[in-house]
Write a protein that holds these residues in place. Structure first.
Motif, PDB file in Angstrom:
ATOM      1  N   ALA A 142       0.847  -1.203   0.000  1.00  0.00           N
ATOM      2  CA  ALA A 142       0.000   0.000   0.000  1.00  0.00           C
ATOM      3  C   ALA A 142       0.881   1.252   0.000  1.00  0.00           C
ATOM      4  O   ALA A 142       0.602   2.227  -0.700  1.00  0.00           O
ATOM      5  N   GLN A 143       1.964   1.210   0.776  1.00  0.00           N
ATOM      6  CA  GLN A 143       2.836   2.393   0.834  1.00  0.00           C
ATOM      7  C   GLN A 143       3.621   2.576  -0.468  1.00  0.00           C
ATOM      8  O   GLN A 143       3.875   3.705  -0.878  1.00  0.00           O
ATOM      9  N   GLU A 144       3.967   1.484  -1.140  1.00  0.00           N
ATOM     10  CA  GLU A 144       4.655   1.604  -2.445  1.00  0.00           C
ATOM     11  C   GLU A 144       3.803   2.406  -3.431  1.00  0.00           C
ATOM     12  O   GLU A 144       4.324   3.251  -4.163  1.00  0.00           O
ATOM     13  N   ILE A 145       2.513   2.125  -3.425  1.00  0.00           N
ATOM     14  CA  ILE A 145       1.604   2.845  -4.322  1.00  0.00           C
ATOM     15  C   ILE A 145       1.550   4.324  -3.919  1.00  0.00           C
ATOM     16  O   ILE A 145       1.522   5.221  -4.757  1.00  0.00           O
ATOM     17  N   THR A 146       1.575   4.558  -2.624  1.00  0.00           N
ATOM     18  CA  THR A 146       1.506   5.923  -2.098  1.00  0.00           C
ATOM     19  C   THR A 146       2.778   6.700  -2.458  1.00  0.00           C
ATOM     20  O   THR A 146       2.714   7.858  -2.877  1.00  0.00           O
ATOM     21  N   ASP A 147       3.920   6.048  -2.321  1.00  0.00           N
ATOM     22  CA  ASP A 147       5.192   6.670  -2.736  1.00  0.00           C
ATOM     23  C   ASP A 147       5.178   6.984  -4.238  1.00  0.00           C
ATOM     24  O   ASP A 147       5.628   8.052  -4.661  1.00  0.00           O
ATOM     25  N   ALA A 148       4.662   6.032  -5.005  1.00  0.00           N
ATOM     26  CA  ALA A 148       4.603   6.243  -6.465  1.00  0.00           C
ATOM     27  C   ALA A 148       3.707   7.435  -6.786  1.00  0.00           C
ATOM     28  O   ALA A 148       3.996   8.214  -7.710  1.00  0.00           O
ATOM     29  N   ALA A 149       2.629   7.590  -6.010  1.00  0.00           N
ATOM     30  CA  ALA A 149       1.716   8.719  -6.240  1.00  0.00           C
ATOM     31  C   ALA A 149       2.431  10.046  -5.967  1.00  0.00           C
ATOM     32  O   ALA A 149       2.255  11.021  -6.709  1.00  0.00           O
ATOM     33  N   HIS A 152       4.722  10.809  -8.794  1.00  0.00           N
ATOM     34  CA  HIS A 152       3.888  11.292  -9.903  1.00  0.00           C
ATOM     35  C   HIS A 152       3.504  12.760  -9.696  1.00  0.00           C
ATOM     36  O   HIS A 152       3.579  13.571 -10.618  1.00  0.00           O
ATOM     37  N   MET A 153       3.111  13.100  -8.473  1.00  0.00           N
ATOM     38  CA  MET A 153       2.662  14.472  -8.200  1.00  0.00           C
ATOM     39  C   MET A 153       3.785  15.484  -8.397  1.00  0.00           C
ATOM     40  O   MET A 153       3.546  16.613  -8.819  1.00  0.00           O
ATOM     41  N   LEU A 154       5.010  15.086  -8.068  1.00  0.00           N
ATOM     42  CA  LEU A 154       6.124  16.029  -8.227  1.00  0.00           C
ATOM     43  C   LEU A 154       6.328  16.390  -9.696  1.00  0.00           C
ATOM     44  O   LEU A 154       6.763  17.494 -10.021  1.00  0.00           O
ATOM     45  N   LYS A 155       5.985  15.461 -10.577  1.00  0.00           N
ATOM     46  CA  LYS A 155       6.061  15.774 -12.017  1.00  0.00           C
ATOM     47  C   LYS A 155       4.822  16.537 -12.480  1.00  0.00           C
ATOM     48  O   LYS A 155       4.882  17.361 -13.382  1.00  0.00           O
ATOM     49  N   THR A 353      11.172  11.125  -0.954  1.00  0.00           N
ATOM     50  CA  THR A 353      12.099  12.179  -0.534  1.00  0.00           C
ATOM     51  C   THR A 353      11.412  13.160   0.426  1.00  0.00           C
ATOM     52  O   THR A 353      10.205  13.389   0.343  1.00  0.00           O
ATOM     53  N   LYS A 354      12.240  13.723   1.329  1.00  0.00           N
ATOM     54  CA  LYS A 354      11.743  14.773   2.240  1.00  0.00           C
ATOM     55  C   LYS A 354      12.426  16.090   1.957  1.00  0.00           C
ATOM     56  O   LYS A 354      12.331  17.027   2.755  1.00  0.00           O
ATOM     57  N   GLU A 355      13.122  16.150   0.865  1.00  0.00           N
ATOM     58  CA  GLU A 355      13.755  17.397   0.441  1.00  0.00           C
ATOM     59  C   GLU A 355      12.651  18.442   0.250  1.00  0.00           C
ATOM     60  O   GLU A 355      11.560  18.099  -0.237  1.00  0.00           O
ATOM     61  N   MET A 356      12.917  19.689   0.630  1.00  0.00           N
ATOM     62  CA  MET A 356      11.910  20.738   0.422  1.00  0.00           C
ATOM     63  C   MET A 356      11.887  21.114  -1.060  1.00  0.00           C
ATOM     64  O   MET A 356      12.856  21.613  -1.593  1.00  0.00           O
ATOM     65  N   ILE A 357      10.747  20.841  -1.700  1.00  0.00           N
ATOM     66  CA  ILE A 357      10.659  21.039  -3.145  1.00  0.00           C
ATOM     67  C   ILE A 357       9.802  22.258  -3.462  1.00  0.00           C
ATOM     68  O   ILE A 357       8.720  22.429  -2.902  1.00  0.00           O
TER      69      ILE A 357
END
Ligand SMILES: [Mn+2]
Length: 360
Positions: A142-149, A152-155, A353-357
């Motif tokens: 479930a978390q893998e999908i969340t990380d992938a989301a 995706h959002m960063l793009k 990532t937790k880098e401030m984007i």
């Protein structure tokens, strides 16, 4: 041992002959089957999944073979009364946390002659608190999908979209990539709305400043939960400082995780870092975290209000999510989901990532 076998042992220890399970989450936990409007009856001997025509075919295919699947012609509770008699049961547990007062009264009436008592909720909460490796693997998916989301959002993110569009894009991506549902209503709040930890996404363009996204996926009944905060536009010194403070608090709490770590103490580690700045004192207004499983919020409490002696133990899945919220201005939260696995090793499910984007 199966979830059902474990529950039977708990029932026996507490002196119950049977339990009637009416809560959907617990029904699924015991039967592996996701359905509505039915009942599960567990007895020391045979156990039963009672449903209707809408679910019967799927129930035969998917429910654990440890249960007999029934589709009674009359009422489901009448059917249970008969089964209790067949199995020689007298004392029956029900779910004190989920059963309505009206239904409890109905149970007592239809099951006249039996002792019907609360107690099943506490037993099942206790069992669900401690996840096995199979459950941990499901939560990791479930978390893998969340990380992938999030990747995706960063793009995908641009300053000229609305909060509701951000929330919908996250949910669409998760469902399209293997989630059976969003684990909860996605939070996507920007600018002045971001000072509300569980603010509702608005139908207006993103404001400059922080954009907090709190979201999770549900896979095979198990939830994930993460939060990331990005900056819309250029970050000024104040935004950077606030973000760094939340991140420092989060990393310090994560660093302190180990078998036996006190939930109160973990909360204090993060809170002290935030409260050390006069401008942030008291601005971390919620708990450090919570348990996650089939429910998005379940035991244990990871909080200043946790029970004395409540500690990180094998099979616990918790979130670590400090935040700073300045009313009328903005807010920021960073959340990971972690566990102590069955071998006593701390695992962080969250890889994002937790880098401030900055979204420019
Ligand atoms: Mn959370």
């Amino acid at each position: 041992m199966s979830h059902l076998q474990n529950f039977k042992l708990e029932l026996e220890k507490a002196g119950f002959d049977a339990a009637i399970i009416s809560e959907k989450i617990n029904q699924r936990y015991l039967s592996d089957f996701d359905f509505d409007d039915g009942l599960v009856l567990v007895t020391g001997g045979q156990s039963y999944l009672i449903t209707d025509f809408r679910y019967i075919e799927a129930a035969h295919a998917q429910a654990t073979k440890e249960m007999e699947v029934l589709m009674p012609k009359g009422g489901q509770l009448l059917c249970i009364a008969g089964l209790l008699a067949d199995n020689g049961c007298k004392r029956v547990a029900v779910e004190e946390s989920g059963l309505s007062i009206a239904n409890f009264a109905r149970y007592q009436k239809v099951l006249e002659g039996y002792t019907v008592e609360g107690g099943a909720s506490a037993m099942l909460d206790g069992l669900r608190l401690v996840k096995d490796e199979k459950e941990l693997a499901t939560i990791a998916r479930a978390q893998e999908i969340t990380d992938a989301a999030y990747a995706h959002m960063l793009k995908w993110l641009r300053p000229d979209v609305t909060e509701i569009e951000v929330a919908l894009e996250i949910e669409f991506f998760m469902r399209n990539n293997g989630a059976e549902a969003a684990a909860f209503d996605t939070v996507a709040v920007s600018g002045t709305n971001s000072s509300r930890p569980h603010g509702v996404p608005r139908r207006c363009k993103l404001e400059k400043g922080f954009l907090t996204m709190d979201f999770g996926a549900r896979v095979d009944g198990y939830c994930s939960d993460m939060t990331r905060t990005v900056v819309i536009g250029k970050a000024d010194a104040e935004i950077k400082h606030l973000y760094d403070t939340v991140l420092t608090a989060q990393l310090a709490a994560l660093d302190a995780l180990c078998e036996g770590a006190s939930y109160r103490e973990l909360d204090k580690i993060a809170r002290d870092i935030i409260d050390a700045y006069p401008q942030y004192k008291g601005a971390f207004g919620h708990s450090l975290g919570h348990g996650v499983g089939m429910l998005i919020h379940e035991d244990p409490r990871v909080s200043f209000a946790a029970k004395e002696g409540s500690v990180l133990s094998r099979g616990h899945v918790i979130t670590v999510e400090p935040g700073i919220y300045l009313e009328g201005k903005y807010g920021c939260r960073i959340e990971d989901m972690v566990c102590l696995d069955t071998a006593g090793k701390v695992r962080n499910f969250t890889k994002s990532t937790k880098e401030m984007i900055e979204i420019l």
